[in-house]
Each structure stands twice: as structure tokens, then as C-alpha cells.
Motif scaffolding. Structure first.
Motif, mmCIF file in Angstrom:
data_model
loop_
_atom_site.group_PDB
_atom_site.id
_atom_site.type_symbol
_atom_site.label_atom_id
_atom_site.label_comp_id
_atom_site.label_asym_id
_atom_site.label_seq_id
_atom_site.Cartn_x
_atom_site.Cartn_y
_atom_site.Cartn_z
ATOM 1 N N TRP A 25 0.844 -1.206 -0.095
ATOM 2 C CA TRP A 25 0.004 -0.058 -0.112
ATOM 3 C C TRP A 25 0.841 1.226 0.036
ATOM 4 N N GLY A 26 2.139 1.173 -0.103
ATOM 5 C CA GLY A 26 2.905 2.443 0.014
ATOM 6 C C GLY A 26 2.994 3.188 1.085
ATOM 7 N N LEU A 27 2.895 2.484 2.357
ATOM 8 C CA LEU A 27 2.896 3.247 3.595
ATOM 9 C C LEU A 27 4.106 3.652 4.040
ATOM 10 N N ASN A 30 4.211 7.218 5.334
ATOM 11 C CA ASN A 30 2.992 7.849 5.868
ATOM 12 C C ASN A 30 2.447 8.977 5.098
ATOM 13 N N ASN A 31 2.759 9.074 3.879
ATOM 14 C CA ASN A 31 2.228 10.251 3.098
ATOM 15 C C ASN A 31 0.691 10.124 2.567
ATOM 16 N N PHE A 32 0.405 8.473 2.614
ATOM 17 C CA PHE A 32 -0.778 8.334 1.890
ATOM 18 C C PHE A 32 -2.015 7.984 3.039
ATOM 19 N N ASP A 34 -3.996 9.280 4.875
ATOM 20 C CA ASP A 34 -5.405 10.210 4.650
ATOM 21 C C ASP A 34 -5.986 9.369 3.231
ATOM 22 N N PHE A 35 -5.208 9.471 2.263
ATOM 23 C CA PHE A 35 -5.921 8.944 1.010
ATOM 24 C C PHE A 35 -6.301 7.465 1.168
ATOM 25 N N TYR A 36 -5.508 6.539 1.730
ATOM 26 C CA TYR A 36 -5.918 5.326 2.040
ATOM 27 C C TYR A 36 -7.070 5.259 3.095
ATOM 28 N N TYR A 39 -10.233 5.935 1.084
ATOM 29 C CA TYR A 39 -10.256 4.768 -0.023
ATOM 30 C C TYR A 39 -11.304 3.688 0.787
#
Length: 153
Positions: A25-27, A30-32, A34-36, A39
Motif C-alpha cells: 500500500w506504499g505506507l 505515511n504520506n498516503f 489520509d488517502f487510504y 479509500y
């Protein structure tokens, strides 16, 4: 089957990911988060309309993993699975649960398929998906993402 899954459960997993979830998930940075988080909430809403969801928790209430199964077309479903670091301890039990849940729940969806893309580079990825009931369909791969499909009987 629809377990109550809170925003806190989702954030716990995203902030404490299993190493495979972190990679897939590309974590790492921790940039994503909020997006995930958004989602996953959206996919869970869709799961509650025509599908199902499940959460596993530790005895003290920490989220271990979330499964979502949702409709994307006529007799076509997709799924997602996201897990916290607790999968290191509970992975075997959850793997058996996943297999049993998919067998049981897909009886309500005869003739349907459920697909997912996985970017995991784990060497046991294909055998694990096969264990829980998915077939590897390499012609549907997208770049480094492998495509797996569950066919209900």
C-alpha cells in the motif's frame, strides 16, 4: 457479514501496518494515510451495499486485519485486504478464516468472480492466494501487480 469497522480501526492498521501491507500500500513514509483511510471507508461503504466486510481484532481490541468484498459489475466483485503488524502473530489463523469466509459467503454469489491485484513481492504470495481460494491469472497482470481471481461455484 458486516462487522463494525471504525475510522480508528482503519487508522490503527495504516499507522501500524504489517510489513506486506506497508510495502503493497506504499505506507513507508505515511504520506498516503489520509488517502487510504478515505479509500478504505469508501470500499467498506460499497461492501455494505452488495458484498460483505470483516475485521479481526486482538483480545484487547486492536485491529489485526480488514477484508472487504464489493460489487464492481454484473457477477463481478473485487476485494481488498489490509493488515496491521499483528498479522505476524495471527496470520495463520486469519488465513484459515479467510478461506472459510470466502467459501461460505460466495455461496450467496453463484457464478460470480472476485478479483484483486497484488503488488506484494513475497515469495509465497501465489501459494497463499491459492490456499485461500484464488487462482493466479497472469494474463491480467498490470506491471508489477499480479492478478488473482476467486470463482464462486
Amino acid at each position: 457479514m458486516s462487522d463494525s469497522i471504525s475510522s480508528d480501526d482503519i487508522l490503527y492498521i495504516l499507522n501500524n501496518p504489517w510489513k506486506l501491507t506497508e510495502s503493497e500500500w506504499g505506507l513507508k513514509e505515511n504520506n498516503f494515510i489520509d488517502f487510504y483511510s478515505t479509500y478504505i471507508k469508501n470500499k467498506l461503504d460499497t461492501s455494505n451495499q452488495d458484498g460483505f466486510s470483516k475485521i479481526w481484532k486482538t483480545s484487547n481490541g486492536q485491529a489485526i486485519a480488514i477484508l472487504g468484498f464489493y460489487k464492481v459489475g454484473e457477477k463481478k466483485y473485487e476485494t481488498f485486504f489490509v493488515a496491521s503488524h499483528h498479522m505476524d502473530e495471527f496470520g495463520l489463523k486469519i488465513s484459515f478464516d479467510l478461506r472459510n469466509i470466502l467459501k461460505e459467503k460466495t455461496l450467496n454469489y453463484p457464478g460470480c468472480t472476485c478479483g484483486l491485484y497484488s503488488a506484494s513481492d513475497h515469495p509465497k504470495q501465489i501459494p497463499w492466494f491459492k490456499f485461500i481460494g484464488f487462482n493466479y491469472v497472469p494474463e491480467e497482470n498490470r506491471g508489477k501487480q499480479r492478478y488473482f481471481e476467486y470463482v464462486s461455484s
